[in-house]
Design a protein around this motif. Structure first.
Motif, mmCIF file in Angstrom:
data_model
loop_
_atom_site.group_PDB
_atom_site.id
_atom_site.type_symbol
_atom_site.label_atom_id
_atom_site.label_comp_id
_atom_site.label_asym_id
_atom_site.label_seq_id
_atom_site.Cartn_x
_atom_site.Cartn_y
_atom_site.Cartn_z
ATOM 1 N N TRP A 1 11.012 8.929 1.963
ATOM 2 C CA TRP A 1 10.185 8.122 1.018
ATOM 3 C C TRP A 1 9.753 8.120 -0.847
ATOM 4 O O TRP A 1 9.583 9.471 -0.744
ATOM 5 C CB TRP A 1 8.703 8.227 1.700
ATOM 6 N N THR B 1 9.579 13.378 2.468
ATOM 7 C CA THR B 1 11.038 13.351 0.874
ATOM 8 C C THR B 1 12.124 13.196 0.603
ATOM 9 O O THR B 1 12.381 12.690 0.232
ATOM 10 C CB THR B 1 9.840 13.349 0.079
ATOM 11 N N ARG C 1 0.638 -1.142 -0.172
ATOM 12 C CA ARG C 1 -0.207 0.216 0.092
ATOM 13 C C ARG C 1 0.814 0.876 -0.059
ATOM 14 O O ARG C 1 1.987 1.053 0.195
ATOM 15 C CB ARG C 1 -1.038 -0.471 1.165
ATOM 16 N N PRO C 2 0.175 1.961 -0.476
ATOM 17 C CA PRO C 2 1.520 3.303 -0.230
ATOM 18 C C PRO C 2 1.110 3.766 1.492
ATOM 19 O O PRO C 2 0.761 3.679 1.978
ATOM 20 C CB PRO C 2 0.277 4.663 -0.861
ATOM 21 N N ARG C 3 2.331 5.183 1.254
ATOM 22 C CA ARG C 3 2.493 5.886 2.314
ATOM 23 C C ARG C 3 1.440 6.688 2.346
ATOM 24 O O ARG C 3 1.028 7.551 1.541
ATOM 25 C CB ARG C 3 4.272 5.823 2.090
ATOM 26 N N GLU D 1 0.285 7.168 -6.735
ATOM 27 C CA GLU D 1 0.374 5.614 -6.073
ATOM 28 C C GLU D 1 1.449 5.367 -5.197
ATOM 29 O O GLU D 1 1.002 4.574 -4.388
ATOM 30 C CB GLU D 1 0.346 4.712 -7.842
ATOM 31 N N ARG D 2 2.290 6.340 -4.889
ATOM 32 C CA ARG D 2 2.937 5.697 -4.347
ATOM 33 C C ARG D 2 2.915 6.604 -2.482
ATOM 34 O O ARG D 2 3.669 5.827 -1.136
ATOM 35 C CB ARG D 2 4.201 5.290 -4.267
ATOM 36 N N LEU D 3 2.447 7.950 -2.477
ATOM 37 C CA LEU D 3 2.423 8.190 -1.687
ATOM 38 C C LEU D 3 0.990 8.960 -1.535
ATOM 39 O O LEU D 3 0.365 10.024 -2.311
ATOM 40 C CB LEU D 3 3.638 10.082 -1.124
ATOM 41 N N THR E 1 8.670 9.354 -3.674
ATOM 42 C CA THR E 1 7.151 10.095 -4.294
ATOM 43 C C THR E 1 6.999 9.660 -5.663
ATOM 44 O O THR E 1 6.534 8.344 -6.034
ATOM 45 C CB THR E 1 7.767 11.803 -5.018
#
Length: 371
Positions: free
Chosen positions: A230, A222, A5-7, A235-237, A232
């Motif tokens: 993390w 980030t 899952r995204p952060r 879909e990821r954050l 960027t």
């Protein structure tokens, strides 16, 4: 194949007792996650990885990162609100409207270790960890001694959190950082914090660019300089930003010749704070993919469509939940109740609960959170 899952970042504005409005939105968010996971006792700590808050937002963020349900946080506000806003004795009113010791005792008693002595927890407490990684908690305050905003986080890799430093931030009690973030000038005295050989005075984080702490939370998560790093991408954050309700600062007089210095003094500070909060929101919509947010203004709208960055270049998915309380609405409320629409007016709690529930039911969608 399971896709990670995204952060997720949850950022909460300052706004005094209007944090009650934010809690209604958070309750709806919690409901959506509970339904999606078929887990009726789920708390937001299970779904969000980074909690950021300023002033009243810092209190709520700390409670959620601590593992409390939204309902428990709301009960705490209602049951202990009068204690948090305990009036200063009349002979000390020159220091502030409310007592610092009362709100400090509340924070000290709540954020503590599980030992018999109930030792006050430090920023580096393991109670804010889950497994091998912390639940990141960012609290914004202003160092009035140096003139700098201080976004303080429990990130163990941060430059000023090195345990070898004599003034490591991780050794500062959580209660003191919360007191500092909520030390609104004229309402509460500043908070004095000792860091190594130095002492500093701190005031409310709203007296900085980050009363809306969303952008600084994204940057902290980030940018390489903050040492979380993390990845960027929309879909990821995922970033959820929750306000306390806003009102536009206006000069109520219509003739320039009628405006005096007191009118301007009462206008300037809320006008500046409101403008900066909107600017922070605007920057998040420019850098991220805005999946929901009320229009910024009548010219650029919500920025939900094409913008400065191509879709593939957007750094995070972004949702902003906030609503404006119109001048006519506030004036009607004040006429009907005789109550001022102020940040410390506990009598507004029922109104804020109702307004928050109605707003949340209308705008908070599962697709914003899990899409």
């Amino acid at each position: 194949m399971n896709v990670p899952r995204p952060r997720r970042i949850l950022a909460l504005d300052g706004g005094g007792i209007r944090g009650i409005f934010s809690l209604q939105i958070l309750a709806r968010i919690e409901e959506h996650f509970r339904a999606a996971r078929a887990k009726p006792d789920l708390v937001l700590r299970e779904e969000f990885d980074f909690f950021a808050g300023t002033s009243t937002g810092a209190i709520i963020a700390a409670c959620l990162a601590w593992g409390m349900s939204v309902a428990d946080v709301e009960r705490l506000y209602i049951a202990r609100g009068a204690e948090m806003f305990a009036p200063m004795p009349w002979w000390q009113r020159w220091k502030g409207k409310y007592r610092a010791d009362a709100i400090a005792d509340f924070f000290r008693g709540h954020f503590c270790e599980l030992d018999e002595a109930r030792t006050p927890s430090l920023l580096g407490t393991r109670r804010l960890w889950q497994g091998d990684e912390p639940k990141y908690l960012l609290m914004v305050m202003r160092n009035a001694s140096t003139g700098s905003p201080w976004p303080v986080c429990n990130n163990p890799r941060a430059k000023y959190n090195d345990p070898a430093l004599p003034d490591s931030n991780l050794r500062v009690p959580l209660w003191q950082l919360l007191r500092a973030s909520t030390a609104a000038p004229t309402y509460f005295p500043p908070e004095q914090i000792t860091l190594g050989p130095s002492q500093f005075l701190f005031v409310d984080g709203g007296i900085s660019p980050y009363n809306n702490p969303t952008l600084i939370a994204v940057l902290m998560a980030t940018l390489p300089q903050f040492r979380i790093e993390w990845p960027t991408g929309a879909e990821r954050l995922h970033v959820v930003s929750v306000g306390t309700g806003s009102e536009r600062a206006r000069l109520k007089k219509h003739e320039a010749t009628e405006v005096h210095m007191l009118d301007q003094a009462a206008f300037v500070i809320p006008a500046l704070l409101g403008s900066v909060a909107v600017e922070q929101d605007l920057l998040c919509r420019v850098l991220g993919r805005c999946d929901h947010g009320d229009p910024i203004d009548s010219e650029i709208g919500s920025l939900a469509g094409p913008g400065l960055l191509a879709e593939t270049e957007k750094k995070f998915a972004y949702v902003r939940y906030n609503r404006e309380f119109a001048a006519a609405e506030i004036e009607s409320l004040q006429r009907e109740t005789g109550q001022k629409f102020s940040l410390d007016n506990l009598a507004l709690i029922p109104f804020l609960q109702k307004a928050g529930r109605e707003f949340a039911a209308r705008v908070v969608e599962r697709g914003h959170l899990l899409g």
